[in-house]
Design an enzyme around this catalytic site. Sequence first.
Site, PDB file in Angstrom:
ATOM      1  N   ASP A   1       0.855  -1.177   0.000  1.00 58.66           N
ATOM      2  CA  ASP A   1       0.000   0.000   0.000  1.00 58.66           C
ATOM      3  C   ASP A   1       0.893   1.229   0.000  1.00 58.66           C
ATOM      4  O   ASP A   1       1.693   1.420   0.919  1.00 58.66           O
ATOM      5  CB  ASP A   1      -0.878  -0.042   1.252  1.00 58.66           C
ATOM      6  CG  ASP A   1      -1.861   1.093   1.279  1.00 58.66           C
ATOM      7  OD1 ASP A   1      -2.803   1.054   0.496  1.00 58.66           O
ATOM      8  OD2 ASP A   1      -1.666   2.029   2.073  1.00 58.66           O
TER       9      ASP A   1
ATOM     10  N   THR B   1      -3.121   5.242  -4.030  1.00 60.31           N
ATOM     11  CA  THR B   1      -2.068   5.975  -3.332  1.00 60.31           C
ATOM     12  C   THR B   1      -0.741   5.868  -4.055  1.00 60.31           C
ATOM     13  O   THR B   1       0.078   6.767  -3.994  1.00 60.31           O
ATOM     14  CB  THR B   1      -1.911   5.473  -1.894  1.00 60.31           C
ATOM     15  OG1 THR B   1      -1.886   4.062  -1.915  1.00 60.31           O
ATOM     16  CG2 THR B   1      -3.047   5.937  -1.038  1.00 60.31           C
TER      17      THR B   1
END
Lengths: 544, 555
Positions: free
Chosen positions: B60, B93
């Site tokens: 992530d 992201t």
Amino acid sequence: SISAQNPDISGDRQSGQDVRTQNVMACQAVSNIVKTSLGPVGLDKMLVDDIGDVTITNDGATILRMLEVEHPAAKVLVELAELQDREVGDGTTSVVIVAAELLKRANDLVRNKIHPTSIISGYRLAMRESCKYIEEKLVTKVEKLGKVPLINCAKTSMSSKLISGDSDFFANLVVEAVLSVKMTNQRGEIKYPIKGINILKAHGQSARDSYLLNGYALNTGRAAQGMPLRVSPAKIACLDFNLQKTKMQLGVQVVVNDPRELEKIRQREADMTKERIEKLLKAGANVILTTKGIDDMALKYFVEAGAIAVRRVRKEDMRHVAKATGATLVTTFADMEGEETFDPAHLGSADEVVEERIADDDVILIKGTKTSSAVSLILRGANDYMLDEMERALHDALCIVKRTLESNTVVAGGGAVESALSVYLEHLATTLGSREQLAIAEFADALLIIPKVLAVNAAKDATELVAKLRAYHHTAQTKADKKHYSSMGLDLVNGTIRNNLEAGVIEPAMSKVKIIQFATEAAITILRIDDMIKLVKDESQGEE
Amino acid sequence: MHAPVLVLSDSLKRESGSKVHHGNIQASKAVADIIRTTLGPRSMLKMLLDAGGGIVVTNDGNAILRELDVAHPAAKSMIELSRTQDEEVGDGTTSVIVLAGEMLHVAEAFLEKNYHPTVICRAYIKALEDSIAVLDKIAMSIDINDRSQVLGLVKSCIGTKFTSQFGDLIADLAIDATTTVGVDLGQGLREVDIKKYIKVEKVPGGQFEDSEVLKGVMFNKDVVAPGKMKRKIVNPRIILLDCPLEYKKGENQTNAELVREEDWEVLLKLEEEYIENICVQILKFKPDLVITEKGLSDLACHYFSKAGVSAIRRLRKTDNNRIAKACGAVIVNRPDELQESDIGTGAGLFEVKKIGDDFFSFIVDCKEPKACTVLLRGPSKDFINEVERNLQDAMSVARNIIKNPKLVPGGGATELTVSATLKQKSATIEGIEKWPYEAAAIAFEAIPRTLAQNCGVNVIRTMTALQGKHANGENAWTGIDGNTGAIADMKESKIWDSYNVKAQTFKTAIEAACMLLRIDDIVSGIKKKQAPGSGPSKPTIETEGDADNEQILPD
């Protein structure tokens, strides 16, 4: 005989030309720092403090405030920028640049053996003449200000900032915000209290997704989940005390002999708050804002009554809310008789109070306030640094729109005023037969620094452009049929001269007048110094 | 002649001009390079060791950057972008950083040619506007009530994640959870509050497939007196309290001076009576389960167990709120003010189960739960942590869909279309802004290029083929299948992205790039100004003589 000794000063002393040159150099250095941020093609500065926090800005006052300027003369300039920020709200960079330039030229004159006082009186005269000239010849009265000139003013102010790309969008936003807080005070004056415009920052989305919200936004959620999301019409109570279990202010000891009394005290503690809340609710309040805390115990009563209670509201916000809704900020329930009462007259009213979700935060919105309207600008942007800078830019623009509305006069931007004044003053100087002539001539030249810096920042040929500009203004002032040339200014994108009044590059006249006044005063202050004594820190007292 | 005039304190470091531009761009590119390999379905994980020695294994973008400690201010600004993206839409992201890095990278060439940064910024902003217009054009609406469509979308969004190997499970969990807590605000608006009403409980052990969305809530607590209280109740009547069920001193400092011996007994008795009193009041409503956020004394425990009521103490406020939402109870503070309406009857089953070594309470089978718990199981803690991050992303995607049911093609197809359209448009732009505008168009290709790189195909060949397909603005749905690296129709391969995520990525990346480009001066080492009066604080005066005095306790 007594030898000519220096008085006993425990410190360094400098005087005469040395000190003046030093001061001027220091001011020059300060002006050089902010120079590149002037104009529509100016750039930003990134300021990093020792913790690593970053500020990205284009605002002269902010840059200078963040820098630790140590030199005393340079500090005068920093304060000058702050003064301009307070008084006008925009033009902080220009004022510093003009002041530094005035000083530089004054110093050259002093070197040529002209007494500083002559220069000072020359500068004063020039300043008065320029302000008069602006007000008589250069201003354009905007009798009935439509939206267009206002939007143009806002756009000019924003053109140098980060949001210049979206200046159309933001200018509209700003003008609408300012117009919606319009109010007339008791003396019949129309005021635009821009403090009634609450700027909220929430990162996410893009700058273009910023919007104007009708109503005052409080950056806190309601105190308990069980409360309704919307109350309409709202009766608002603004409190400035705790709604927690009552507690003596000091560490008072209560001594009881009968243990049963103890239980009663406990009971009373809870009941007192309960009674207060009941009084509030009885008076009709259905929105309760307090700057302090609310106990979990107390929340339930509000939940049951279907009221919204908000705790830990910022005091500043509270004052605005109170003002907008007509509520009175209540600090205590005690009345003259020693009883506790709550007067329904203290309640403010609004059409509705709702909790909305903006980005990741819950926000309480107070809409349709009774006495004066309040609006909130919700800013969105890529990250916090950007939002901070947007807020500063919008603040400047809000101030400018407000000034324009209040003064009703505008002048052309893009160096037009400065060049016109320069031509005019030069002419004026030749009519004077005294020492001031030289000073006024220098003053005239010094004003040209603004168009010069503008052109340099845009990577254009400054000398050529300024010469052209002066030629236009000379024609405007000599030939009666060419008067409209007086609004000629720079077009920095294309590197040409154009009529900035028509192009919509305008500023409130007041901002220009203040820049000249403040800059001259600051220059004079520094010019008068001929002796600087730096005291050595007294060691014996330095401890405390 | 003169001593140099010191205007700024010597601790300040100042850099300006092209050095700053160069430095900022380098720093931003460095940040982008760190997470470049985590883009796409063939992405790799990063292992991070934090200061405390803990391990984070993730792909992530935000989670990686959050742990990094960077010194350069521009890099910091980049990292903030990822955070914004995470908070706003929860996904993309990595893309946002890659795109912003690329935007700055292409700008560098112009700066070297002495382009003015404001010109580049203007061109970029224009490109942003046009790209959003393109997005609007190719976006496709879906019906959020059609579960299979939403499922497909969520699946493709989290397809890049580590958990994609487990198939639909994460997507299923995410959709179940978000639909449970979705609230209709009227006017077609729906709000999903993930933060408040969805709790993710991670319990190591078991199999990943055992994870589920509960129709209700669970929490890591046992009844107060195991053995004496029931651990399984069908259709329980639940009372929620946030007050202590034990004797508590008042807020004021009260001392009782006892003169007679009997008074002592009275005092003790009073305390007992007090507890008995509240217990009786609670028991009047015949609850089956009493839950309090605060303490519960042994005596109260005795009364409850005698009445056959189970009790749980010291529950977190947020958990209590969720229980209230799930079973329809109202949290009560004063037992003497209990009402019948405060009692929650919506739950179908209360049960305490032992999982591993811990006891967990379940309040499940609720009639209309407006809050829920997602129970995650898995072999190790690191594994579950990563699953949780994936689930958060998936839930955000599901929320975005519920809020704005529009989607755009994934697999780099959107970026390619935008790029192709902008390239065409650039021919019509006058002035020097044309070149930066075109460069911005090319920068969009960074996303498909990185995708191609990560799945190990011949980048140049694939990209050229794709550009060819997109060249005239057609084939908007052609992109890269991130698994095989083959060129495919995204509609057929069901690789989609949420419109909100894409739009946000473009906006954030370009605006941030503009901001960094506009900087021409960095001043560092500014001391944080101390607030007046906050210097070395005055020593607090403590006299030992009055130790007897009660201290004033802060509230």
